[in-house]
Design a protein around this motif. Structure first.
Motif, PDB file in Angstrom:
ATOM      1  N   VAL A  20      43.660  32.790   1.732  1.00  0.00           N
ATOM      2  CA  VAL A  20      42.965  32.141   2.841  1.00  0.00           C
ATOM      3  C   VAL A  20      43.185  30.646   2.701  1.00  0.00           C
ATOM      4  O   VAL A  20      43.382  30.126   1.588  1.00  0.00           O
ATOM      5  CB  VAL A  20      41.465  32.486   2.858  1.00  0.00           C
ATOM      6  CG1 VAL A  20      41.260  33.965   3.168  1.00  0.00           C
ATOM      7  CG2 VAL A  20      40.779  32.111   1.543  1.00  0.00           C
ATOM      8  N   ARG A  28      38.620  30.666   6.658  1.00  0.00           N
ATOM      9  CA  ARG A  28      38.841  31.864   5.842  1.00  0.00           C
ATOM     10  C   ARG A  28      39.734  32.849   6.597  1.00  0.00           C
ATOM     11  O   ARG A  28      39.339  33.954   6.971  1.00  0.00           O
ATOM     12  CB  ARG A  28      37.515  32.524   5.452  1.00  0.00           C
ATOM     13  CG  ARG A  28      37.697  33.529   4.319  1.00  0.00           C
ATOM     14  CD  ARG A  28      36.438  34.309   3.973  1.00  0.00           C
ATOM     15  NE  ARG A  28      36.770  35.376   3.034  1.00  0.00           N
ATOM     16  CZ  ARG A  28      37.248  36.556   3.396  1.00  0.00           C
ATOM     17  NH1 ARG A  28      37.415  36.843   4.673  1.00  0.00           N
ATOM     18  NH2 ARG A  28      37.556  37.463   2.479  1.00  0.00           N
ATOM     19  N   TYR A  29      40.938  32.379   6.855  1.00  0.00           N
ATOM     20  CA  TYR A  29      41.948  33.165   7.545  1.00  0.00           C
ATOM     21  C   TYR A  29      43.274  33.005   6.812  1.00  0.00           C
ATOM     22  O   TYR A  29      43.468  32.061   6.033  1.00  0.00           O
ATOM     23  CB  TYR A  29      42.108  32.701   8.998  1.00  0.00           C
ATOM     24  CG  TYR A  29      40.846  32.792   9.817  1.00  0.00           C
ATOM     25  CD1 TYR A  29      40.227  34.020  10.056  1.00  0.00           C
ATOM     26  CD2 TYR A  29      40.258  31.648  10.353  1.00  0.00           C
ATOM     27  CE1 TYR A  29      39.068  34.114  10.804  1.00  0.00           C
ATOM     28  CE2 TYR A  29      39.099  31.723  11.103  1.00  0.00           C
ATOM     29  CZ  TYR A  29      38.505  32.960  11.324  1.00  0.00           C
ATOM     30  OH  TYR A  29      37.355  33.024  12.060  1.00  0.00           O
ATOM     31  N   ARG A  86      48.181  33.280  12.713  1.00  0.00           N
ATOM     32  CA  ARG A  86      46.923  33.341  11.968  1.00  0.00           C
ATOM     33  C   ARG A  86      46.338  34.750  12.038  1.00  0.00           C
ATOM     34  O   ARG A  86      46.330  35.374  13.099  1.00  0.00           O
ATOM     35  CB  ARG A  86      45.940  32.336  12.585  1.00  0.00           C
ATOM     36  CG  ARG A  86      44.729  32.026  11.768  1.00  0.00           C
ATOM     37  CD  ARG A  86      43.917  30.937  12.436  1.00  0.00           C
ATOM     38  NE  ARG A  86      43.340  31.368  13.695  1.00  0.00           N
ATOM     39  CZ  ARG A  86      42.078  31.187  14.060  1.00  0.00           C
ATOM     40  NH1 ARG A  86      41.251  30.542  13.259  1.00  0.00           N
ATOM     41  NH2 ARG A  86      41.645  31.600  15.224  1.00  0.00           N
ATOM     42  N   TYR A  87      45.807  35.253  10.879  1.00  0.00           N
ATOM     43  CA  TYR A  87      45.394  36.654  10.775  1.00  0.00           C
ATOM     44  C   TYR A  87      44.076  36.799  10.030  1.00  0.00           C
ATOM     45  O   TYR A  87      43.727  35.971   9.172  1.00  0.00           O
ATOM     46  CB  TYR A  87      46.485  37.471  10.060  1.00  0.00           C
ATOM     47  CG  TYR A  87      47.780  37.503  10.849  1.00  0.00           C
ATOM     48  CD1 TYR A  87      48.086  38.569  11.689  1.00  0.00           C
ATOM     49  CD2 TYR A  87      48.674  36.427  10.777  1.00  0.00           C
ATOM     50  CE1 TYR A  87      49.257  38.581  12.433  1.00  0.00           C
ATOM     51  CE2 TYR A  87      49.840  36.428  11.526  1.00  0.00           C
ATOM     52  CZ  TYR A  87      50.125  37.509  12.352  1.00  0.00           C
ATOM     53  OH  TYR A  87      51.277  37.506  13.105  1.00  0.00           O
ATOM     54  N   ASP A  88      43.382  37.871  10.343  1.00  0.00           N
ATOM     55  CA  ASP A  88      42.193  38.245   9.592  1.00  0.00           C
ATOM     56  C   ASP A  88      42.623  38.601   8.170  1.00  0.00           C
ATOM     57  O   ASP A  88      43.561  39.383   7.983  1.00  0.00           O
ATOM     58  CB  ASP A  88      41.509  39.447  10.258  1.00  0.00           C
ATOM     59  CG  ASP A  88      40.280  39.887   9.520  1.00  0.00           C
ATOM     60  OD1 ASP A  88      40.431  40.667   8.536  1.00  0.00           O
ATOM     61  OD2 ASP A  88      39.172  39.491   9.890  1.00  0.00           O
ATOM     62  N   ASP A  90      41.314  40.420   5.841  1.00  0.00           N
ATOM     63  CA  ASP A  90      41.028  41.764   5.351  1.00  0.00           C
ATOM     64  C   ASP A  90      41.823  42.827   6.107  1.00  0.00           C
ATOM     65  O   ASP A  90      42.454  43.689   5.494  1.00  0.00           O
ATOM     66  CB  ASP A  90      39.523  42.056   5.469  1.00  0.00           C
ATOM     67  CG  ASP A  90      38.692  40.997   4.746  1.00  0.00           C
ATOM     68  OD1 ASP A  90      39.012  40.709   3.574  1.00  0.00           O
ATOM     69  OD2 ASP A  90      37.758  40.456   5.359  1.00  0.00           O
ATOM     70  N   ARG A  91      41.831  42.734   7.431  1.00  0.00           N
ATOM     71  CA  ARG A  91      42.525  43.741   8.247  1.00  0.00           C
ATOM     72  C   ARG A  91      43.984  43.383   8.474  1.00  0.00           C
ATOM     73  O   ARG A  91      44.770  44.229   8.903  1.00  0.00           O
ATOM     74  CB  ARG A  91      41.823  43.894   9.597  1.00  0.00           C
ATOM     75  CG  ARG A  91      40.346  44.278   9.505  1.00  0.00           C
ATOM     76  CD  ARG A  91      39.794  44.651  10.880  1.00  0.00           C
ATOM     77  NE  ARG A  91      40.072  43.622  11.873  1.00  0.00           N
ATOM     78  CZ  ARG A  91      39.322  42.552  12.086  1.00  0.00           C
ATOM     79  NH1 ARG A  91      38.232  42.360  11.352  1.00  0.00           N
ATOM     80  NH2 ARG A  91      39.637  41.671  13.024  1.00  0.00           N
ATOM     81  N   GLU A  93      45.187  41.534  10.835  1.00  0.00           N
ATOM     82  CA  GLU A  93      45.421  41.688  12.264  1.00  0.00           C
ATOM     83  C   GLU A  93      45.307  40.329  12.950  1.00  0.00           C
ATOM     84  O   GLU A  93      44.578  39.441  12.501  1.00  0.00           O
ATOM     85  CB  GLU A  93      44.415  42.669  12.870  1.00  0.00           C
ATOM     86  CG  GLU A  93      44.594  44.089  12.354  1.00  0.00           C
ATOM     87  CD  GLU A  93      43.547  45.042  12.910  1.00  0.00           C
ATOM     88  OE1 GLU A  93      42.641  44.569  13.635  1.00  0.00           O
ATOM     89  OE2 GLU A  93      43.635  46.244  12.624  1.00  0.00           O
ATOM     90  N   LEU A  95      44.256  37.350  15.292  1.00  0.00           N
ATOM     91  CA  LEU A  95      43.007  36.888  15.892  1.00  0.00           C
ATOM     92  C   LEU A  95      43.303  36.592  17.358  1.00  0.00           C
ATOM     93  O   LEU A  95      44.280  35.910  17.664  1.00  0.00           O
ATOM     94  CB  LEU A  95      42.503  35.651  15.158  1.00  0.00           C
ATOM     95  CG  LEU A  95      42.244  35.897  13.664  1.00  0.00           C
ATOM     96  CD1 LEU A  95      42.045  34.585  12.933  1.00  0.00           C
ATOM     97  CD2 LEU A  95      41.037  36.798  13.467  1.00  0.00           C
TER      98      LEU A  95
END
Length: 336
Positions: A20, A28-29, A86-88, A90-91, A93, A95
């Motif tokens: 992150v 936090r991405y 940019r992505y989550d 945890d998943r 995926e 945003l």
């Protein structure tokens, strides 16, 4: 302080191996660009960490293979159609909020990181599906006609033609060309467009911190031009606690003063190593350590007037830049 900085980085790594940008909720991405820059801190290590970072990024891209395939044939018409930066965490995926998606430099940087891993003997392709994704990303950049594609650039802002983005794409395609098919005509177009634009970053920016990427990590320019770019950034953008991104930058601007980015100092140091000035690089290492609010911790930026760090402290990308400079200066000085 290098050990402390490595510990800070370890606190930002996720179970999947990605980083992150910072521990604050709004950062936090996982950014493709930030993570690839962090990865360079592990390029020369044999702990498998570099490979893990890129394996997870490849898996992330595989989730969106349909999108990459489509736009490797049909050029994006809207910004949201570009590969998301940019992505989550945890998943893994996308945003969905708009985020200046057209960031060609991030894709070029990813390809460059793959090529660098292969160059130093790391196993970057687990199977043919990994190689296929890299091939598709190369085709995607060519289909964009990156050499004349206005993107949002490293700072995710206004769409225009950026020298740093063109350079990232050229460097990325050159780095992977021994391992996948790369359109060499596109590489030549890119180099011509880059040289035509330099020493400017863009039509609106004479000088930009992002231009340092052309020297470190890409080492894309002749030595004389590399020195000119470093001197230009130093003369126009260097401040007491960092480097402003460009004149008139409004991000975290305070009373008319641009924010001073901490990682600009180790970045200049890394560039001085490229052009052969170890003592100047060492001076930037000491300067970087002097602006740390705590040993081993670098913020994203310092506010121009108050001199206070912003909330994105520590910033993973900045930590990695410091670690790299510390290690490389130590190596150079040990040779003497």
């Amino acid at each position: 302080m290098e050990e402390e900085a490595l510990q800070v980085l370890e606190a930002l790594v996720q179970p999947n191996g990605l980083y992150v940008a910072s521990s604050t909720p709004d950062y936090r991405y996982v950014w493709i660009r930030d993570t690839c820059y962090v990865a360079f801190a592990y390029l020369q290590k044999k702990d498998g960490h570099y490979e893990q970072i890129y394996s997870t990024l490849l898996d992330l891209f595989k989730k969106y293979k349909w999108k990459i395939e489509y736009h490797a044939e049909k050029r994006p018409e809207a910004t949201f159609e570009y590969i998301h930066p940019r992505y989550d965490p945890d998943r893994l995926e996308e945003l969905h909020e708009p985020w200046g998606n057209a960031q060609n430099d991030a894709i070029g940087l990813f390809l460059f990181g793959i090529g660098e891993g292969l160059r130093v003997g790391k196993t970057m392709f687990r199977d043919e599906s990994d190689r296929e994704i890299v091939q598709l990303l190369a085709k995607y950049l060519v289909n964009l006609e990156f050499w004349q594609d206005a993107d949002n650039g490293m700072w995710e802002e206004y769409a225009e033609l950026h020298a740093s983005s063109i350079g990232a794409c050229v460097a990325g395609l050159m780095a992977i060309s021994p391992y996948v098919l790369v359109d060499q005509t596109a590489v030549r177009y890119g180099m011509h467009a880059l040289i035509d634009l330099l020493p400017r970053e863009s039509a609106t920016k004479e000088c930009d911190l992002a231009q340092l990427s052309l020297i470190y990590p890409y080492q894309l320019l002749p030595m004389e031009l590399s020195r000119e770019i470093v001197a230009q950034v130093e003369n126009q953008l260097l401040r007491q606690k960092g480097v402003i991104r460009y004149k008139g930058d409004q991000y975290f601007a305070e009373e008319g003063s641009e924010a001073q980015w901490g990682f600009g100092l180790p970045w200049l140091g890394l560039c001085y190593l490229i052009v052969g000035d170890v003592e100047k690089a060492h001076s930037y290492l000491l300067w970087t350590e002097s602006i740390m609010p705590k040993p081993g911790i670098l913020p994203e930026l310092y506010l121009g007037q108050s001199g206070s760090p912003n909330q994105h402290t520590p910033l993973a990308w900045a930590e990695a830049m410091y670690v790299l400079l510390h290690e490389q200066v130590s190596e150079w000085r040990n040779k003497v």
